[in-house]
Structure formats: C-alpha cells, structure tokens
Write a protein that holds these residues in place. Structure first.
Motif, PDB file in Angstrom:
ATOM      1  N   VAL A   5      -5.214   4.236   1.454  1.00 38.69           N
ATOM      2  CA  VAL A   5      -4.667   4.074   2.799  1.00 38.69           C
ATOM      3  C   VAL A   5      -4.694   5.438   3.475  1.00 38.69           C
ATOM      4  N   ASP A   6      -5.212   5.468   4.700  1.00 36.62           N
ATOM      5  CA  ASP A   6      -5.237   6.738   5.443  1.00 36.62           C
ATOM      6  C   ASP A   6      -5.403   6.415   6.922  1.00 36.62           C
ATOM      7  N   GLY A   7      -4.348   6.581   7.698  1.00 37.69           N
ATOM      8  CA  GLY A   7      -4.393   6.277   9.123  1.00 37.69           C
ATOM      9  C   GLY A   7      -3.013   5.952   9.628  1.00 37.69           C
ATOM     10  N   GLU A   8      -2.874   4.819  10.299  1.00 32.79           N
ATOM     11  CA  GLU A   8      -1.577   4.395  10.800  1.00 32.79           C
ATOM     12  C   GLU A   8      -1.245   3.003  10.283  1.00 32.79           C
ATOM     13  N   VAL A   9       0.039   2.793  10.013  1.00 33.36           N
ATOM     14  CA  VAL A   9       0.521   1.473   9.612  1.00 33.36           C
ATOM     15  C   VAL A   9       1.701   1.130  10.509  1.00 33.36           C
ATOM     16  N   HIS A  10       1.990  -0.147  10.616  1.00 32.03           N
ATOM     17  CA  HIS A  10       3.087  -0.604  11.478  1.00 32.03           C
ATOM     18  C   HIS A  10       4.347  -0.779  10.638  1.00 32.03           C
ATOM     19  N   VAL A  60       3.198   4.370  12.469  1.00 30.26           N
ATOM     20  CA  VAL A  60       3.445   5.719  11.942  1.00 30.26           C
ATOM     21  C   VAL A  60       2.197   6.169  11.191  1.00 30.26           C
ATOM     22  N   GLY A  61       1.992   7.485  11.109  1.00 29.72           N
ATOM     23  CA  GLY A  61       0.909   7.995  10.284  1.00 29.72           C
ATOM     24  C   GLY A  61       1.242   7.777   8.818  1.00 29.72           C
ATOM     25  N   PHE A  62       0.274   7.299   8.045  1.00 29.08           N
ATOM     26  CA  PHE A  62       0.570   6.972   6.650  1.00 29.08           C
ATOM     27  C   PHE A  62      -0.674   7.172   5.802  1.00 29.08           C
ATOM     28  N   THR A  63      -0.520   7.908   4.703  1.00 26.74           N
ATOM     29  CA  THR A  63      -1.594   8.147   3.752  1.00 26.74           C
ATOM     30  C   THR A  63      -1.081   7.877   2.343  1.00 26.74           C
ATOM     31  N   VAL A  64      -1.902   7.213   1.560  1.00 22.75           N
ATOM     32  CA  VAL A  64      -1.600   6.985   0.144  1.00 22.75           C
ATOM     33  C   VAL A  64      -2.689   7.673  -0.671  1.00 22.75           C
ATOM     34  N   GLU A  65      -2.277   8.480  -1.644  1.00 23.76           N
ATOM     35  CA  GLU A  65      -3.211   9.174  -2.525  1.00 23.76           C
ATOM     36  C   GLU A  65      -2.901   8.815  -3.976  1.00 23.76           C
ATOM     37  N   GLU A 126      15.274   9.119  16.830  1.00 24.84           N
ATOM     38  CA  GLU A 126      15.844   9.196  18.180  1.00 24.84           C
ATOM     39  C   GLU A 126      15.069   8.324  19.154  1.00 24.84           C
ATOM     40  N   GLU A 127      13.747   8.339  19.060  1.00 20.49           N
ATOM     41  CA  GLU A 127      12.929   7.515  19.965  1.00 20.49           C
ATOM     42  C   GLU A 127      13.045   6.026  19.630  1.00 20.49           C
ATOM     43  N   ASP A 128      13.237   5.729  18.344  1.00 21.47           N
ATOM     44  CA  ASP A 128      13.463   4.365  17.849  1.00 21.47           C
ATOM     45  C   ASP A 128      12.189   3.516  17.814  1.00 21.47           C
ATOM     46  N   THR A 129      11.475   3.472  18.966  1.00 25.01           N
ATOM     47  CA  THR A 129      10.305   2.583  19.068  1.00 25.01           C
ATOM     48  C   THR A 129       9.125   3.363  19.642  1.00 25.01           C
ATOM     49  N   ARG A 130       7.966   3.092  19.088  1.00 25.29           N
ATOM     50  CA  ARG A 130       6.740   3.693  19.608  1.00 25.29           C
ATOM     51  C   ARG A 130       5.816   2.589  20.087  1.00 25.29           C
ATOM     52  N   ASP A 133       0.409   3.104  23.253  1.00 23.89           N
ATOM     53  CA  ASP A 133      -0.268   4.204  23.937  1.00 23.89           C
ATOM     54  C   ASP A 133       0.509   5.516  23.859  1.00 23.89           C
ATOM     55  N   GLU A 134       1.578   5.565  23.062  1.00 29.90           N
ATOM     56  CA  GLU A 134       2.393   6.770  22.961  1.00 29.90           C
ATOM     57  C   GLU A 134       1.947   7.620  21.769  1.00 29.90           C
ATOM     58  N   PRO A 135       2.202   8.920  21.806  1.00 29.18           N
ATOM     59  CA  PRO A 135       1.766   9.806  20.721  1.00 29.18           C
ATOM     60  C   PRO A 135       2.548   9.515  19.437  1.00 29.18           C
ATOM     61  N   GLN A 136       1.919   9.855  18.315  1.00 31.53           N
ATOM     62  CA  GLN A 136       2.528   9.640  17.005  1.00 31.53           C
ATOM     63  C   GLN A 136       3.787  10.494  16.862  1.00 31.53           C
ATOM     64  N   LEU A 137       4.838   9.928  16.284  1.00 34.44           N
ATOM     65  CA  LEU A 137       6.123  10.608  16.161  1.00 34.44           C
ATOM     66  C   LEU A 137       6.396  11.098  14.735  1.00 34.44           C
TER      67      LEU A 137
END
Length: 447
Positions: A5-10, A60-65, A126-130, A133-137
């Motif tokens: 896994v390498d990228g973004e997950v919900h 969110v950005g997520f990587t599994v190694e 703090e932002e709670d929800t992304r 089209d918003e930048p990665q938090l």
C-alpha cells in the motif's frame, strides 16, 4: 522490502484496520487496546490491528512496508508506537471502515513486529474532515518485520491526540489470556448449542402435544406424523399400552375401516380380517399390493362410497402459526383423488383433462384405478371427496405389520382417513382401548 500500500486511503471515525481472521470482522475499540501502554495501534486481539488517525473523515496518506528486518526510524515521524502481531490466516489485509475497501498485505503466518508512525495528527484532528480537493493533512507509515513477540511500547510521542489515545489505552484492563479466550469461546459455543437443542426440544414438544415422544415413537416411521396431527396424546397412550393392546387396536382399526367402506361383505376382505384376528399371514390378494388393488378395481360388488377429507383439529394454543403441523406443503399418504368406480359419481375438481394423467399415475390400461400422492398447501380441503374403499385397504395391510406399534398407528391413521369427516367417533373408540377399565379391556369384535 515491499510496499503493498502506498498512496492515500479513506478513513472514517478516525479508524482503519488490519484484519486476518476470516471468521471475525475485528474487535471493538476497548478490546483492541486492552492492557496496552501504546494507544495508536491496538494489537490486543490476535490476528487484528486497530489503527487510529487524527483525521475523522477523508483521505490520509498511508504506506505499508513489509521488511526483512527492523528498518531505521526516520525522524520525520512525530508519533511512533510498536506492537507485536501474528496473522490468524494466510489472508491479511488493510481494511477501511465498514469494509468499504481493502488492500491485500500478503503477510506470512508468523510473528511480526509492527511500527506505526504518524505525522500531522493534531492538525488533522482540528480540521476533522478533509474534502477531495483539499491538501493532505496527516500521513501514516505501517511497517512489518519478522520478530518475536514483545510488549507494546511508545517510541515517540509529540501530538496531543496521540497522548490522548495513550492515556485511554492505559486505563483499560489487560486482555484475556489465550486460555481465557478459549474458555470463553467454549462457553459461548456450549450456550449456543444448548439454546439450539432447547429450541428443537420445545418445537418437538409442541408437535407431540406438549410431551416429548419416546424413542419408539421417534423411530417407528410409517404414518406416525399423520396421525399425530389428529391426536398426539393418543400416540403416547398407544405407545404406553404395550404390544398386546397395540395389536388389538390395529385389528380393530382395520375392521372399522372396512365396515365404514362397506367392504366386510366381500369374501376376500372378510378372509383377510379373519386372518388378522387369528394372527395368521394375510391371504391373497393382500399378500401383493398390485393384486390387492386389482381385486378392488375388478370386483363388481365394491360399493361406491365417498367421504369428505379428514381435517385435523385447529392448532393448539402456543403453537406458532408457521408450525409444520398447520402450514407449508403437507404430504398425505392414502389421500388420493376419488378413484375406481366411485369416480363416476364424484368427479374431482382437480382431475386432469381427458387423456392426461398426473405424473406417477399407472397407465390407464393397467386394470386398476390411478392413485396419486396429494400435496396440500395449508390445511386440507374437507370438501374434496375421496373413495372410502381405497382408503380402507391400507388399514388391513398396516394391521399386519410385524411391529405392533407401527401396525396400530398406521392402521388407525388409514381408518381416520377412511372415516373422513366422521373420524372423531373412530378415535373415541380407539381411546377406549387405552383407558384403564378393570372390568372390560375395551371394545372387541366377532368374526
């Protein structure tokens, strides 16, 4: 090292998981972190990991190694915890909330050390929800490498949200030991088996009039279920009456059925009843079913008698509406269409068009009337007329059964069908055999 896994997950509710047990969809929050000092990666339940994120909902950005050995720790990560993990099967996956999506991890069934690294958790919380089209938090790294089991530990703590989860984990009691889990599973399985067994026994009691049947009634076969619909208490009484009474009831029912059908004046039927009374084998044509039915069809003295179908009493209080006693397809033995010469007087409403015969009927040139098993949906229709002579003969052959209990039950059932709408009178007579009467053992007949 590989990266499944390498990228973004919900994520949703700030959660994502690793699952490997095909029989279990993962633990609850408290169960996942029970007894741990580290609160971001819950590993207290074998075969599962609970991963907390700062973001409540969004990508969110997520990587599994998956590594061969312990990798160096990159100082860029703000919060880091380590736990031990062993997959419960050969199928392990990173799984989104509610199973919305998953990624195969292809982990071996061996012990791993797991490092969960996080960055940007406070800001994401703090932002709670992304939105899309918003930048990665926030971003996360999940690393696996082979290693013997060790306690969970906090490697690095920076964010307030991570500190919150660590405090939460430390308030939880330790998880159950493997022995305690096995015992709990055993008790749960035993409770389920007990509940299922009690449910089956309760249903069986309802079927048998509020009382469980003996082994003899359970295994007797024949038309026991058909007669049970009419009077389950009578079955218990006949079972307790003993072989002598059972044989007497069988003979009595056979004679009563033949009397109701007007067959006792026929020599070949009278000889069979005499043989029953003298405990001798049935004479021809009763020694062969085909010859017996041929005799019935070819004898010009067989009376044309029909009767309305016997209908069991209404269901007892407490019996479910969908009970097998009162609903669903019901197969009724010895309840055919009006057959033989009686058919000329009573044309059945469901007779097939001319030239057609239902499946299972003998050819029209066989020399004896067609017979068919009737399938009734719901309660039988009492207005459907049936031929009494055809219903009475099975009572004779049933009374000759080697097993006296089966002989009694099958003969009485055939007589009930023969009596049709008048069957309560017959059952009252049969009951008199079972009632204690010191001065008189019950009805007798002459021959």
């Amino acid at each position: 090292m590989r990266r499944p896994v390498d990228g973004e997950v919900h994520v949703h509710y700030g959660q994502i998981y690793v699952e490997s047990d095909p029989e279990n969809h993962g633990p609850g929050l408290a169960e996942a972190f029970a007894g741990q000092t580290a609160g971001l990666c819950g590993a207290a339940t074998p075969g599962a990991l609970w991963l907390n994120t700062g973001l409540h909902t969004g990508d969110v950005g997520f990587t599994v190694e998956v590594c061969d050995q312990a990798p160096p720790l990159d100082p860029v990560w703000e919060d880091v915890v380590e736990v031990s993990f062993r997959p419960a099967s050969a199928r392990s996956a990173l799984v989104q909330w509610a199973g919305e999506d998953s990624w195969d991890l292809d982990l071996e069934e061996t012990d791993y050390r797991v490092r969960y690294c996080a960055r940007g958790m406070d800001r994401a919380s703090e932002e709670d929800t992304r939105l899309g089209d918003e930048p990665q938090l926030d971003r996360y790294l999940l690393q696996f490498w082979p290693a013997p089991p060790e306690p969970a530990r906090v490697v690095k703590e920076t964010s307030q949200i991570a500190a919150y989860w660590h405090r939460y984990a430390r308030t939880l009691p330790p998880p159950p030991t493997p022995a305690e889990r096995a015992e709990a599973a055993r008790r749960e399985r035993l409770a389920q088996e007990t509940a299922e067994r009690e449910q089956l026994l309760a249903h069986e009691r309802r079927q048998w009039g509020g009382r469980l049947p003996s082994d003899a009634l359970r295994t007797v076969g024949g038309n026991v279920s058909g007669l049970r619909d009419f009077d389950p208490a009578l079955l218990h009484a006949l079972d307790a009456a003993g072989p002598a009474t059972q044989r007497a009831v069988a003979r009595f029912a056979a004679r009563r059925a033949c009397e109701a059908a007007g067959l006792t004046a026929l020599d070949w039927v009278a000889h069979a009843l005499t043989a029953l009374a003298e405990d001798r084998p049935l004479p021809p044509p009763f020694d062969d079913d085909a010859r017996m039915w041929h005799a019935l069809a070819s004898d010009p003295d067989v009376p044309d008698r029909t009767v309305g179908r016997a209908v069991p009493p209404e269901q007892q209080p407490g019996e479910p509406a969908d009970s097998a006693l009162t609903s669903g397809p019901r197969f009724q033995r010895a309840a055919p269409f009006v057959t033989g010469r009686a058919a000329a007087a009573e044309e059945p409403r469901d007779r097939p068009p001319s030239g057609e015969e239902p499946q299972g009927w003998p050819p029209s040139d066989s020399g004896w009337g067609p017979h068919a098993a009737m399938i009734t949906i719901g309660r039988p229709d009492p207005s459907l007329r049936i031929s009494q002579p055809h219903m009475a003969l099975p009572a004779v052959t049933a009374a000759a059964e080697p097993d006296p209990l089966r002989a009694a039950l099958d003969a009485v059932y055939a007589a009930v069908v023969t009596y049709g709408e008048d069957h309560p009178a017959l059952l009252a007579e049969v009951w008199s055999f079972c009632e204690e009467r010191p001065a008189s053992p019950g009805p007798r007949f002459t021959h």
